[in-house]
Design a protein around this motif. Structure first.
Motif, PDB file in Angstrom:
ATOM      1  N   UNK A  51       0.990  -1.238  -0.002  1.00 34.65           N
ATOM      2  CA  UNK A  51       0.124   0.018  -0.053  1.00 34.65           C
ATOM      3  C   UNK A  51       0.882   1.122  -0.059  1.00 34.65           C
ATOM      4  N   UNK A  52       0.759   1.941  -1.068  1.00 35.87           N
ATOM      5  CA  UNK A  52       1.614   3.138  -1.310  1.00 35.87           C
ATOM      6  C   UNK A  52       0.737   4.495  -1.222  1.00 35.87           C
ATOM      7  N   UNK A  53       1.325   5.332   0.130  1.00 38.75           N
ATOM      8  CA  UNK A  53       0.603   6.424   0.204  1.00 38.75           C
ATOM      9  C   UNK A  53       1.461   7.576  -0.248  1.00 38.75           C
ATOM     10  N   UNK A  54       0.826   8.697  -1.090  1.00 40.94           N
ATOM     11  CA  UNK A  54       1.501  10.003  -1.182  1.00 40.94           C
ATOM     12  C   UNK A  54       0.626  11.029  -0.561  1.00 40.94           C
ATOM     13  N   UNK A  55       0.782  12.547  -0.823  1.00 43.17           N
ATOM     14  CA  UNK A  55      -0.019  13.173  -0.323  1.00 43.17           C
ATOM     15  C   UNK A  55      -1.256  13.203  -1.359  1.00 43.17           C
ATOM     16  N   UNK A  56      -1.081  12.799  -2.454  1.00 43.37           N
ATOM     17  CA  UNK A  56      -2.198  13.022  -3.322  1.00 43.37           C
ATOM     18  C   UNK A  56      -2.930  11.902  -3.398  1.00 43.37           C
ATOM     19  N   UNK A  58      -3.723   7.403  -2.683  1.00 42.70           N
ATOM     20  CA  UNK A  58      -3.332   5.823  -2.206  1.00 42.70           C
ATOM     21  C   UNK A  58      -3.255   4.844  -3.265  1.00 42.70           C
ATOM     22  N   UNK A  59      -2.335   3.936  -3.368  1.00 42.41           N
ATOM     23  CA  UNK A  59      -2.275   2.966  -4.390  1.00 42.41           C
ATOM     24  C   UNK A  59      -2.205   1.456  -3.677  1.00 42.41           C
ATOM     25  N   UNK A  60      -3.137   0.629  -4.059  1.00 40.77           N
ATOM     26  CA  UNK A  60      -2.814  -0.593  -3.311  1.00 40.77           C
ATOM     27  C   UNK A  60      -2.229  -1.675  -4.582  1.00 40.77           C
ATOM     28  N   UNK A  61      -1.303  -2.202  -4.242  1.00 39.96           N
ATOM     29  CA  UNK A  61      -0.502  -2.962  -5.194  1.00 39.96           C
ATOM     30  C   UNK A  61      -0.806  -4.582  -4.905  1.00 39.96           C
ATOM     31  N   UNK A  62      -1.844  -5.423  -5.708  1.00 48.94           N
ATOM     32  CA  UNK A  62      -1.786  -6.863  -5.414  1.00 48.94           C
ATOM     33  C   UNK A  62      -0.608  -7.420  -5.574  1.00 48.94           C
ATOM     34  N   UNK A  63      -0.520  -8.654  -5.213  1.00 54.80           N
ATOM     35  CA  UNK A  63       0.516  -9.710  -5.659  1.00 54.80           C
ATOM     36  C   UNK A  63       0.896  -9.677  -7.176  1.00 54.80           C
ATOM     37  N   UNK A  64       2.276  -9.628  -7.415  1.00 52.61           N
ATOM     38  CA  UNK A  64       2.659  -9.653  -8.809  1.00 52.61           C
ATOM     39  C   UNK A  64       2.275  -8.696  -9.749  1.00 52.61           C
ATOM     40  N   UNK A  65       2.058  -7.657  -8.979  1.00 53.27           N
ATOM     41  CA  UNK A  65       1.941  -6.254  -9.788  1.00 53.27           C
ATOM     42  C   UNK A  65       3.125  -5.489  -9.145  1.00 53.27           C
ATOM     43  N   UNK A  66       3.119  -4.153  -9.657  1.00 54.10           N
ATOM     44  CA  UNK A  66       4.004  -3.183  -9.223  1.00 54.10           C
ATOM     45  C   UNK A  66       3.523  -1.854  -9.423  1.00 54.10           C
ATOM     46  N   UNK A  67       4.260  -1.044  -8.966  1.00 57.74           N
ATOM     47  CA  UNK A  67       3.875   0.570  -8.681  1.00 57.74           C
ATOM     48  C   UNK A  67       5.045   1.403  -9.364  1.00 57.74           C
ATOM     49  N   UNK A  68       4.614   2.213 -10.284  1.00 59.61           N
ATOM     50  CA  UNK A  68       5.716   3.149 -10.679  1.00 59.61           C
ATOM     51  C   UNK A  68       5.848   4.395  -9.744  1.00 59.61           C
ATOM     52  N   UNK A  69       6.749   4.669  -9.201  1.00 59.78           N
ATOM     53  CA  UNK A  69       6.792   6.015  -8.235  1.00 59.78           C
ATOM     54  C   UNK A  69       7.650   7.166  -8.854  1.00 59.78           C
ATOM     55  N   UNK A 148      -6.460   0.262 -12.192  1.00 63.53           N
ATOM     56  CA  UNK A 148      -7.149   0.978 -11.498  1.00 63.53           C
ATOM     57  C   UNK A 148      -7.287   0.776  -9.748  1.00 63.53           C
ATOM     58  N   UNK A 149      -6.214   0.602  -9.197  1.00 66.31           N
ATOM     59  CA  UNK A 149      -6.147   0.296  -8.091  1.00 66.31           C
ATOM     60  C   UNK A 149      -5.612   1.463  -6.932  1.00 66.31           C
ATOM     61  N   UNK A 150      -6.364   2.540  -7.242  1.00 65.46           N
ATOM     62  CA  UNK A 150      -6.104   3.836  -6.383  1.00 65.46           C
ATOM     63  C   UNK A 150      -7.143   4.560  -6.080  1.00 65.46           C
TER      64      UNK A 150
END
Length: 271
Positions: A51-56, A58-69, A148-150
């Motif tokens: 679970x990635x939080x920023x001020x703008x 929240x992004x939830x990243x399921x297994x075997x997925x990724x997030x670009x930061x 669409x996980x955010x």
């Protein structure tokens, strides 16, 4: 030659490499508190949920997925049983990188390339095989489409507080009237301001937020149990809402594990 598993980015950030691949194992429930990187980051979770939080948002990243930061983005990451593979990328090398966080699928080829790259020394040969693998990794990442996980977090402090509290304890019984009272606003003003700051009505936002909180729950509980915990009358109602939001049924996440149990879900040797 420094290998790149379970080491700190600061130990290798000085190296003249556009991409630094690092694999890291985290204990359950580990939190990487608020921080930022000079480089952009591709953060892949082979197992568990991030679970990635920023001020703008929240992004939830399921297994075997990724997030670009994006580079220089202040963020926090909650690791729920996660083994990760990261690429830390010089911003000049990826002018196409998104300006906000983005959750993406990780196809088998990209997963295997990432596994290979995290076996390279930090000062890998840019002109040899390692350099070719790194270049192909960036080509593959550039072709990925967002998932669409955010949810967006409003800029207003009062509305942001409502949203953060709801993400921590979602409740189907919460109404716009309750939120308006807590924010000392009329319902109409709440809805107008909320939509202006997030693009969604409060009710639509809460529905998506409930679905996001379901993703980590599904890692350890059945669809029926998660439906009950989130206040849905039946598992069918929860399944319909989840599928409508994400395009896949919740059973996909309840059943998913790293397919072969190895690092990053790596396939067994051929033969």
């Amino acid at each position: 030659m420094t290998r790149v598993r379970n080491i700190a980015l600061a130990d290798v950030d000085h190296l003249d490499r556009d991409v630094l691949p690092i694999g890291t194992d985290y204990p359950p429930g580990h939190v990487l508190d608020w921080h930022e990187h000079r480089r952009a980051q591709f953060l892949y979770g082979a197992t568990g949920v991030m679970i990635v939080d920023t001020a703008e948002g929240t992004w939830t990243v399921p297994p075997q997925r990724a997030v670009l930061i994006p580079a220089a983005t202040r963020h926090r990451v909650r690791m729920l049983g996660v083994s990760t593979g990261s690429l830390y990328v010089e911003p000049r090398a990826v002018p196409w990188w998104p300006v906000a966080c983005r959750v993406v699928d990780v196809p088998p080829l990209l997963r295997e390339l990432l596994l290979t790259a995290t076996g390279f020394p930090a000062d890998y040969d840019r002109s040899g095989r390692a350099g070719c693998v790194i270049a192909l990794l960036l080509h593959e990442i550039a072709a990925l489409r967002p998932l669409p996980f955010q949810v967006r977090i409003p800029a207003s402090a009062a509305l942001a507080a409502l949203c953060r509290a709801y993400l921590a304890a979602p409740d189907t019984g919460v109404s716009n009237a309750e939120w308006a009272a807590r924010a000392a606003m009329s319902e109409r003003a709440l809805t107008r301001r909320f939509r202006a700051e997030t693009g969604d009505s409060p009710a639509v936002w809460r529905a998506r937020a409930r679905m996001l909180t379901a993703v980590p729950l599904l890692a350890t509980a059945s669809v029926t149990e998660v439906a009950g915990r989130l206040g849905y009358a039946t598992p069918a109602a929860f399944t319909a809402a989840f599928t409508r939001t994400f395009g896949v049924p919740p059973s996909r996440f309840a059943a998913e594990r790293a397919p072969y149990g190895g690092p990053y879900g790596a396939a067994p040797p051929y033969g």
